[in-house]
Write a protein that holds these residues in place. Sequence first.
Motif, PDB file in Angstrom:
ATOM      1  N   ASN A   8       0.874  -1.166   0.000  1.00  0.00           N
ATOM      2  CA  ASN A   8       0.000   0.000   0.000  1.00  0.00           C
ATOM      3  C   ASN A   8       0.910   1.215   0.000  1.00  0.00           C
ATOM      4  O   ASN A   8       2.110   1.078   0.281  1.00  0.00           O
ATOM      5  CB  ASN A   8      -0.960   0.020   1.196  1.00  0.00           C
ATOM      6  CG  ASN A   8      -2.211   0.840   0.916  1.00  0.00           C
ATOM      7  OD1 ASN A   8      -2.192   1.790   0.144  1.00  0.00           O
ATOM      8  ND2 ASN A   8      -3.318   0.455   1.548  1.00  0.00           N
ATOM      9  N   LYS A  10       0.691   3.886   2.010  1.00  0.00           N
ATOM     10  CA  LYS A  10       0.868   4.510   3.315  1.00  0.00           C
ATOM     11  C   LYS A  10       1.597   3.591   4.291  1.00  0.00           C
ATOM     12  O   LYS A  10       1.233   2.427   4.454  1.00  0.00           O
ATOM     13  CB  LYS A  10      -0.484   4.900   3.904  1.00  0.00           C
ATOM     14  CG  LYS A  10      -0.367   5.739   5.178  1.00  0.00           C
ATOM     15  CD  LYS A  10      -1.729   6.211   5.631  1.00  0.00           C
ATOM     16  CE  LYS A  10      -1.612   7.043   6.901  1.00  0.00           C
ATOM     17  NZ  LYS A  10      -1.033   6.294   8.018  1.00  0.00           N
ATOM     18  N   CYS A  13       0.240   0.901   7.901  1.00  0.00           N
ATOM     19  CA  CYS A  13      -1.083   0.296   7.700  1.00  0.00           C
ATOM     20  C   CYS A  13      -1.100  -1.188   8.044  1.00  0.00           C
ATOM     21  O   CYS A  13      -2.147  -1.841   7.954  1.00  0.00           O
ATOM     22  CB  CYS A  13      -1.566   0.513   6.268  1.00  0.00           C
ATOM     23  SG  CYS A  13      -0.580  -0.335   5.015  1.00  0.00           S
ATOM     24  N   LYS A  15       1.388  -3.569   6.823  1.00  0.00           N
ATOM     25  CA  LYS A  15       1.911  -4.435   5.766  1.00  0.00           C
ATOM     26  C   LYS A  15       2.776  -5.565   6.328  1.00  0.00           C
ATOM     27  O   LYS A  15       2.625  -6.728   5.950  1.00  0.00           O
ATOM     28  CB  LYS A  15       2.721  -3.618   4.750  1.00  0.00           C
ATOM     29  CG  LYS A  15       1.891  -2.675   3.896  1.00  0.00           C
ATOM     30  CD  LYS A  15       2.715  -2.048   2.788  1.00  0.00           C
ATOM     31  CE  LYS A  15       3.898  -1.253   3.295  1.00  0.00           C
ATOM     32  NZ  LYS A  15       3.492  -0.068   4.086  1.00  0.00           N
ATOM     33  N   VAL A 106      -5.771  -1.979   4.947  1.00  0.00           N
ATOM     34  CA  VAL A 106      -6.302  -0.617   5.077  1.00  0.00           C
ATOM     35  C   VAL A 106      -6.742  -0.394   6.518  1.00  0.00           C
ATOM     36  O   VAL A 106      -7.522  -1.179   7.059  1.00  0.00           O
ATOM     37  CB  VAL A 106      -7.522  -0.388   4.159  1.00  0.00           C
ATOM     38  CG1 VAL A 106      -7.921   1.091   4.165  1.00  0.00           C
ATOM     39  CG2 VAL A 106      -7.246  -0.870   2.743  1.00  0.00           C
ATOM     40  N   LEU A 107      -6.262   0.677   7.139  1.00  0.00           N
ATOM     41  CA  LEU A 107      -6.698   1.034   8.484  1.00  0.00           C
ATOM     42  C   LEU A 107      -7.944   1.912   8.418  1.00  0.00           C
ATOM     43  O   LEU A 107      -8.163   2.604   7.421  1.00  0.00           O
ATOM     44  CB  LEU A 107      -5.587   1.790   9.227  1.00  0.00           C
ATOM     45  CG  LEU A 107      -4.637   0.952  10.090  1.00  0.00           C
ATOM     46  CD1 LEU A 107      -3.899  -0.078   9.260  1.00  0.00           C
ATOM     47  CD2 LEU A 107      -3.642   1.847  10.822  1.00  0.00           C
ATOM     48  N   SER A 109      -9.131   4.884   8.810  1.00  0.00           N
ATOM     49  CA  SER A 109      -8.873   6.314   8.954  1.00  0.00           C
ATOM     50  C   SER A 109      -8.976   6.968   7.583  1.00  0.00           C
ATOM     51  O   SER A 109      -8.744   6.315   6.556  1.00  0.00           O
ATOM     52  CB  SER A 109      -7.477   6.576   9.545  1.00  0.00           C
ATOM     53  OG  SER A 109      -6.480   6.461   8.557  1.00  0.00           O
ATOM     54  N   ASP A 112      -5.685   6.686   5.537  1.00  0.00           N
ATOM     55  CA  ASP A 112      -5.435   5.364   4.963  1.00  0.00           C
ATOM     56  C   ASP A 112      -6.369   5.088   3.794  1.00  0.00           C
ATOM     57  O   ASP A 112      -5.957   4.483   2.793  1.00  0.00           O
ATOM     58  CB  ASP A 112      -5.590   4.290   6.042  1.00  0.00           C
ATOM     59  CG  ASP A 112      -4.418   4.268   7.000  1.00  0.00           C
ATOM     60  OD1 ASP A 112      -3.512   3.445   6.807  1.00  0.00           O
ATOM     61  OD2 ASP A 112      -4.388   5.086   7.928  1.00  0.00           O
ATOM     62  N   GLU A 113      -7.609   5.498   3.931  1.00  0.00           N
ATOM     63  CA  GLU A 113      -8.558   5.291   2.839  1.00  0.00           C
ATOM     64  C   GLU A 113      -8.134   6.080   1.602  1.00  0.00           C
ATOM     65  O   GLU A 113      -8.136   5.557   0.481  1.00  0.00           O
ATOM     66  CB  GLU A 113      -9.960   5.704   3.295  1.00  0.00           C
ATOM     67  CG  GLU A 113     -10.521   4.797   4.384  1.00  0.00           C
ATOM     68  CD  GLU A 113     -11.654   5.432   5.163  1.00  0.00           C
ATOM     69  OE1 GLU A 113     -12.175   6.477   4.707  1.00  0.00           O
ATOM     70  OE2 GLU A 113     -12.029   4.900   6.226  1.00  0.00           O
ATOM     71  N   SER A 115      -5.105   7.119   0.888  1.00  0.00           N
ATOM     72  CA  SER A 115      -3.876   6.527   0.375  1.00  0.00           C
ATOM     73  C   SER A 115      -4.169   5.267  -0.438  1.00  0.00           C
ATOM     74  O   SER A 115      -3.550   5.029  -1.482  1.00  0.00           O
ATOM     75  CB  SER A 115      -2.942   6.187   1.547  1.00  0.00           C
ATOM     76  OG  SER A 115      -1.783   5.528   1.086  1.00  0.00           O
ATOM     77  N   THR A 116      -5.129   4.477   0.024  1.00  0.00           N
ATOM     78  CA  THR A 116      -5.482   3.246  -0.693  1.00  0.00           C
ATOM     79  C   THR A 116      -6.108   3.550  -2.039  1.00  0.00           C
ATOM     80  O   THR A 116      -5.813   2.887  -3.041  1.00  0.00           O
ATOM     81  CB  THR A 116      -6.436   2.389   0.158  1.00  0.00           C
ATOM     82  OG1 THR A 116      -5.785   2.052   1.393  1.00  0.00           O
ATOM     83  CG2 THR A 116      -6.825   1.111  -0.562  1.00  0.00           C
TER      84      THR A 116
END
Length: 209
Positions: A8, A10, A13, A15, A106-107, A109, A112-113, A115-116
Motif C-alpha cells: 500500500n 501509506k 497500515c 503491511k 487498510v486502516l 482512517s 489510509d482510505e 492513500s489506498t
Amino acid sequence: MKTILVANRKGGCGKTMTAITIASALAKRGEKTALADADPQKSALRWLRQRPADAASIAGLDWTKSGNVGDAPKQIEWLVIDAPGAIKEGRAQALIAEAETVIAPVLPSYFDEDSTRRFLRDIEDIKRIRKGKVGLHLIANRVRPQQKAAQRLQEFFDDLGHQPLAWITERAAYADLAEEGLAVFDKPQRAFEAMRSQWEPVVASVIED
C-alpha cells in the motif's frame, strides 16, 4: 513458486504484520515459504531473526535493493513480499511482475482510505493488473468494530466497490507475538483461535489465486 505481494502507499497500515502472518500460515501448513523484505526499514527481516528454531521454517530474503527483486531459492513454493511504504512506478512494476496476488491492508482512517484509493489508481494501468492476471485484495486492518471509524471504513469499501477479504480486529497480542518472531498461526492454543479465524479467508484466497 507462487508469490504474494503485500503493499500500500501509506506506511503504518500493517503491511509487515500482514506479510508475516500469511508467511507463518503457509509455513505452518508445511509449505516451503520465503519472506522477502523490500522495505528499507527491514522489519520483516528483524522479525525473522527473532523467530525460534522450533517454529515453522521461513527463509528470509533481503530485497531492499532494487537489483534483488526476483532473487529467490528455487525450492521455495511460496514467496511473500513485504513491500516498501512508497512504491515508485518502476518499483511497483517490478514487484507486481513477480506476484500472483496483491494484498493491501487498510486502516480505518481517512488518510489510509485516501492513500489506498491513490495506490489502486497508481497500479490499475500496470499490464498484469489491467489484464486480471493478478488477484487484487483488500484487508480491513486493526479494526475496533464498535467505533464509528469501522462504519466509515465499510462505507469506503462500498463506495470503492471492492469488499475486503477479512476484517482484522486490533489486538495487542499481534505485537507481543511479533517480539518473539511468531504470529497467530504459530500458536495452536484456543486463546488465539478467534484471531486465526479472521485470517483464514485471506489464506484461503491466496491459495486459490
